[in-house]
Design an enzyme around this catalytic site. Structure first.
Site, mmCIF file in Angstrom:
data_model
loop_
_atom_site.group_PDB
_atom_site.id
_atom_site.type_symbol
_atom_site.label_atom_id
_atom_site.label_comp_id
_atom_site.label_asym_id
_atom_site.label_seq_id
_atom_site.Cartn_x
_atom_site.Cartn_y
_atom_site.Cartn_z
ATOM 1 C CG HIS A 27 -13.920 -3.255 -8.882
ATOM 2 N ND1 HIS A 27 -13.135 -3.413 -10.089
ATOM 3 C CD2 HIS A 27 -13.207 -3.910 -8.236
ATOM 4 C CE1 HIS A 27 -12.185 -4.009 -9.879
ATOM 5 N NE2 HIS A 27 -11.878 -4.507 -8.679
ATOM 6 C CG ASP A 156 -13.493 1.855 3.667
ATOM 7 O OD1 ASP A 156 -13.706 3.074 4.582
ATOM 8 O OD2 ASP A 156 -14.489 1.485 3.151
ATOM 9 C CG HIS A 262 -14.671 -4.448 -3.783
ATOM 10 N ND1 HIS A 262 -14.132 -3.237 -3.752
ATOM 11 C CD2 HIS A 262 -13.581 -5.253 -4.580
ATOM 12 C CE1 HIS A 262 -12.841 -3.360 -4.273
ATOM 13 N NE2 HIS A 262 -12.787 -4.304 -4.644
ATOM 14 C CD GLU A 410 12.409 7.555 1.642
ATOM 15 O OE1 GLU A 410 11.411 7.116 2.471
ATOM 16 O OE2 GLU A 410 13.114 7.903 2.445
ATOM 17 C CG PHE A 436 16.515 4.447 1.318
ATOM 18 C CD1 PHE A 436 16.392 3.054 1.983
ATOM 19 C CD2 PHE A 436 17.363 5.395 1.776
ATOM 20 C CE1 PHE A 436 17.118 2.762 2.858
ATOM 21 C CE2 PHE A 436 18.119 5.143 2.920
ATOM 22 C CZ PHE A 436 18.131 3.533 3.387
ATOM 23 C CG HIS A 472 22.430 3.050 4.376
ATOM 24 N ND1 HIS A 472 21.693 2.132 5.137
ATOM 25 C CD2 HIS A 472 22.128 4.336 4.539
ATOM 26 C CE1 HIS A 472 21.119 2.754 6.193
ATOM 27 N NE2 HIS A 472 21.219 4.253 5.735
HETATM 28 C C1 LIG Z 1 -1.912 -0.954 -3.910
HETATM 29 C C2 LIG Z 1 -3.101 -1.871 -4.040
HETATM 30 N N1 LIG Z 1 -3.263 -2.710 -3.371
HETATM 31 C C3 LIG Z 1 -4.335 -3.689 -3.410
HETATM 32 C C4 LIG Z 1 -5.324 -3.297 -4.624
HETATM 33 C C5 LIG Z 1 -6.216 -4.371 -4.816
HETATM 34 N N2 LIG Z 1 -7.612 -3.790 -4.428
HETATM 35 C C6 LIG Z 1 -8.377 -3.252 -5.398
HETATM 36 S S1 LIG Z 1 -9.958 -2.378 -4.449
HETATM 37 C C7 LIG Z 1 -9.312 -3.045 -2.940
HETATM 38 C C8 LIG Z 1 -10.247 -2.982 -1.521
HETATM 39 C C9 LIG Z 1 -10.528 -1.385 -1.672
HETATM 40 O O1 LIG Z 1 -11.624 -1.344 -0.924
HETATM 41 P P1 LIG Z 1 -12.246 0.008 -0.790
HETATM 42 O O2 LIG Z 1 -11.290 1.097 -0.946
HETATM 43 O O3 LIG Z 1 -13.077 0.333 0.485
HETATM 44 O O4 LIG Z 1 -13.205 -0.053 -2.031
HETATM 45 P P2 LIG Z 1 -14.639 -0.195 -2.109
HETATM 46 O O5 LIG Z 1 -14.552 -1.875 -1.327
HETATM 47 O O6 LIG Z 1 -15.539 0.517 -1.471
HETATM 48 O O7 LIG Z 1 -15.108 -0.609 -3.673
HETATM 49 C C10 LIG Z 1 -8.098 -3.733 -3.261
HETATM 50 C C11 LIG Z 1 -7.563 -4.362 -2.071
HETATM 51 C C12 LIG Z 1 -5.135 -2.243 -5.287
HETATM 52 N N3 LIG Z 1 -5.758 -1.844 -6.148
HETATM 53 N N4 LIG Z 1 -3.924 -1.453 -4.941
#
Ligand SMILES: Cc1ncc(C[n+]2csc(CCOP(=O)(O)OP(=O)(O)O)c2C)c(N)n1
Length: 660
Positions: A27, A156, A262, A410, A436, A472
């Protein structure tokens, strides 16, 4: 910002992009955009000592946006943590120190495993909670021996995740002033611009949580970022969010500001163009100018000085307060003193009791001798029996307390507990209803992956919940928790087995331990106790050398199995009853022991557990049967449910007899 600063930031960018290109995976967008903010923090405000990553009072840094791992490895290389250029060239390869996402215990300087978005922030909240409590306990006038910040760098994606919201709401309530989150706001995630899904004003949301919110419009202005961090530090009664505006893939003209930056390598041509943009020699690979290494070397003296100053302060503190030095060693030691688990520890009133009550008794007994327990429940403390007597509640007004009110959160609770262990100095436990546990599972998984001995107190463990009904009543949760590698699930049959579960958790655990406990009362048996740490053992044996059959049960169903034995005996069938509180611990025993408890010649076996059958077949084999519940429960008194769903002595007897 000096020329050397700029060169170093560009080194981080290019090293990261090159490693990702070489690996053909990774990335690059985040390291390119966030290099300046990470550098501003690490070089100016972050109090760490790369020569001793374990220094107790270091600032903690969590890369919550774990996919930006190359940013972390470039920082660790340039700041002198021991990650080499060769390590960086091995990014994402088998056996390398530079795995796809940062892994705790794998790469020196990585404080926690990240990648599952949002959890990094929540763990940072736990670290800040730990710092606040330890500071309140240990600091003396003029001796701020616990005094450090916790930083998280989030994107984000982290801001969208619910767990971050849970955790940051909690952090605001707790006024964790030493928690500082840098938000890399590039408005891009994988599917495109964040506006397609995420349009709220994040700053306003954090203000509503009780945070101080600062903004830096130019994400490449090192002075402005360092200034914002300094301002955040000065605010001691609120956590701070610093919103830093950046461009994903900064410097790569073809990809900057686009989601294509990304999660895939830039491509050779774009990489070359990016190098050119930053004035880098295009033909040199993994090149870092000598000037940068010199510049970084000069910083080391300052980093070492941070720790030297603290060492001096700590030595004077120990001299002035020798009793505190003893206390410090006790709190920071990992295993509990084995002497605690004596006869008195295993002695309980001879009456029927719920294992959740036994757990409350054990926890309080232990708390008298283990002062660094720190935990609580997600708003279910009266039901989970987790309150520790004689200590206050941990709150913004009083950080000395051991009892944490996590609120109905949780997931954040469990993630924070991971942060607390990672910080060191405290022993966290967390609690909720067993059903839970599904809400906290992703953090439990990270406890297991990182080998963190968090104690999970999970009460109301079966249809025994009764009237609250199927929402539950756990069914698949036992199988699901048992399927998690590197964790131990304990479902004790009585108070003494519950005590054994805690002994294991505090002395041998190399990962999380789940205490799966009843709401309903259970008998106290002869022969239970430390033996339960073997996971499975003979609780009541047959008179014959080779039993006619073996009944295996866990938790509350040991009672029916135990009673069924007597009825079967009258019918001429002489069975052995095996209590199996922990499959994982039983599986760890020697083959000889396992054969002794479950002799292979005895093929007539009945397992009894008020949960789904999944997983029991390995003990019952092809000829055995399982009395279980492979469907959801119902709303009715517990006694009725046990009867209706076949968890009765009669049904066990009948089921066993059918094997003959
Ligand atoms: C819980 C979770 N869901 C999905 C992902 C897959 N994933 C990795 S990065 C990303 C997008 C993240 O966007 P951002 O935080 O804006 O990073 P940037 O694009 O700036 O590198 C996703 C959906 C993950 N790592 N963790």
């Amino acid at each position: 910002m000096s020329k050397a600063d700029q060169l170093t930031i560009n080194s981080i960018r290019i090293l990261s992009a090159e490693a990702i290109q070489k690996a053909k995976s990774g990335h690059p967008g985040l390291p390119l955009g966030a290099a300046a903010m990470a550098y501003a923090l690490w070089s100016r405000e972050h109090k760490h000592n790369p020569k001793n990553p374990d220094w107790a009072n270091r600032d903690r840094f969590v890369l919550s946006a774990g996919h930006g791992s190359m940013l972390m490895y470039s920082l660790l290389h340039l700041f002198g943590y021991g990650v080499t250029i060769e390590d960086i060239q091995q990014f994402r390869q088998w056996g390398s120190k530079t795995p796809g996402h940062p892994e705790f215990r794998h790469t020196v300087g990585v404080e926690t495993t990240t990648g599952p978005l949002g959890q990094g922030i929540a763990m940072a909240v736990g670290m800040a909670m730990a710092e606040a409590r330890l500071a309140a306990i240990f600091n003396k006038p003029g001796y701020e021996v616990v005094d450090h910040c916790t930083y998280a760098l989030a994107g984000d994606g982290c801001m969208m995740e619910g767990v971050a919201s849970e955790a940051c709401s909690m952090a605001g309530n707790l006024k964790l002033g030493k928690l500082i989150v840098l938000y890399d706001k590039n408005d891009i995630t994988i599917e495109g611009k964040t506006e397609i899904t995420f349009t709220e004003d994040v700053g306003m949301r954090y203000e509503a949580y009780g945070w101080q919110v600062l903004s830096v419009e130019d994400g490449y202005d090192v002075d402005a970022i360092a200034g914002a961090v300094a301002e955040a530090k000065a605010c001691i009664d609120k956590p701070s969010l610093i919103i830093v505006k950046t461009d994903i893939g900064y410097g790569c003209a073809a990809k900057q500001g686009k989601s294509s930056a990304h999660g895939e390598p830039l491509g050779p041509e774009n990489l070359a163009a990016t190098k050119e943009y930053f004035g880098w020699p295009v033909d040199k690979e993994f090149y870092v100018p000598e000037e940068v290494y010199d510049h970084m070397a000069q910083m080391q003296a300052r980093f070492s000085k941070y720790e030297e100053n603290w060492n001096e302060l700590f030595a004077a503190y120990c001299k002035e307060y020798p009793e505190m030095a003893v206390k410090w060693n006790a709190w920071f030691s990992k295993d509990a003193d084995a002497g605690i688990f004596d006869e008195a520890y295993y002695t309980f009133e001879d009456k029927k009791d719920a294992t959740r009550n036994s757990s409350g008794i054990v926890l309080n007994r232990l708390a008298e001798k283990i002062p660094n327990f720190f935990g609580g429940s997600a708003d279910l403390a009266p039901s989970n029996k987790t309150q520790i007597k004689g200590t206050s509640d941990f709150s913004a007004d009083d950080y000395t307390g051991a009892n944490v009110h996590f609120g109905v959160r949780e997931f954040a609770m469990a993630a924070a507990a991971n942060g607390i262990v990672l910080h060191s100095g405290l022993r966290p436990y967390v609690a909720t209803f067993f059903v839970f546990s599904d809400y906290l599972k992703p953090a439990y998984r990270l406890s297991a992956l990182m080998g963190l001995p968090v104690i999970y107190i999970l009460t109301h463990d079966s249809i025994g919940v009764g009237e609250d009904g199927p929402t539950h009543q756990p069914i698949e949760q036992l199988a699901s928790m048992r399927s998690i590698p590197n964790s131990v699930v304990f479902r004790p049959a009585d108070s003494k087995e519950t005590a054994a579960a805690y002994q294991y958790a505090l002395t041998g655990a190399k990962g999380p331990v789940s205490m799966v406990l009843t709401r309903q009362n259970l008998p106290l048996y002869d022969g239970t106790g430390q033996e339960a740490m073997k996971g499975g053992y003979v609780l009541a044996d047959s008179d014959k050398e080779t039993p006619d059959a073996i009944l295996i049960a866990s938790g509350s169903e040991v009672e029916q199995a135990y009673d069924a034995k007597a009825v079967l005996k009258e019918k001429g069938i002489d069975v052995r009853v095996v209590s199996m509180p922990s499959m994982e611990l039983f599986d760890l025993q020697s083959d000889a022991y396992k054969e002794q408890v479950l002799p292979s010649v005895v093929r007539k076996r009945v397992a009894v557990e008020a949960g789904c059958s999944f997983g029991w077949h390995k003990y019952t084999g092809l000829d055995g049967v399982i009395v279980s519940i492979d469907h959801y429960g119902a709303s009715a008194p517990a006694g009725t449910l046990f009867k209706e769903f076949g968890f009765t002595v009669e049904n066990i007897v009948e089921t066993t007899m059918k094997l003959f």
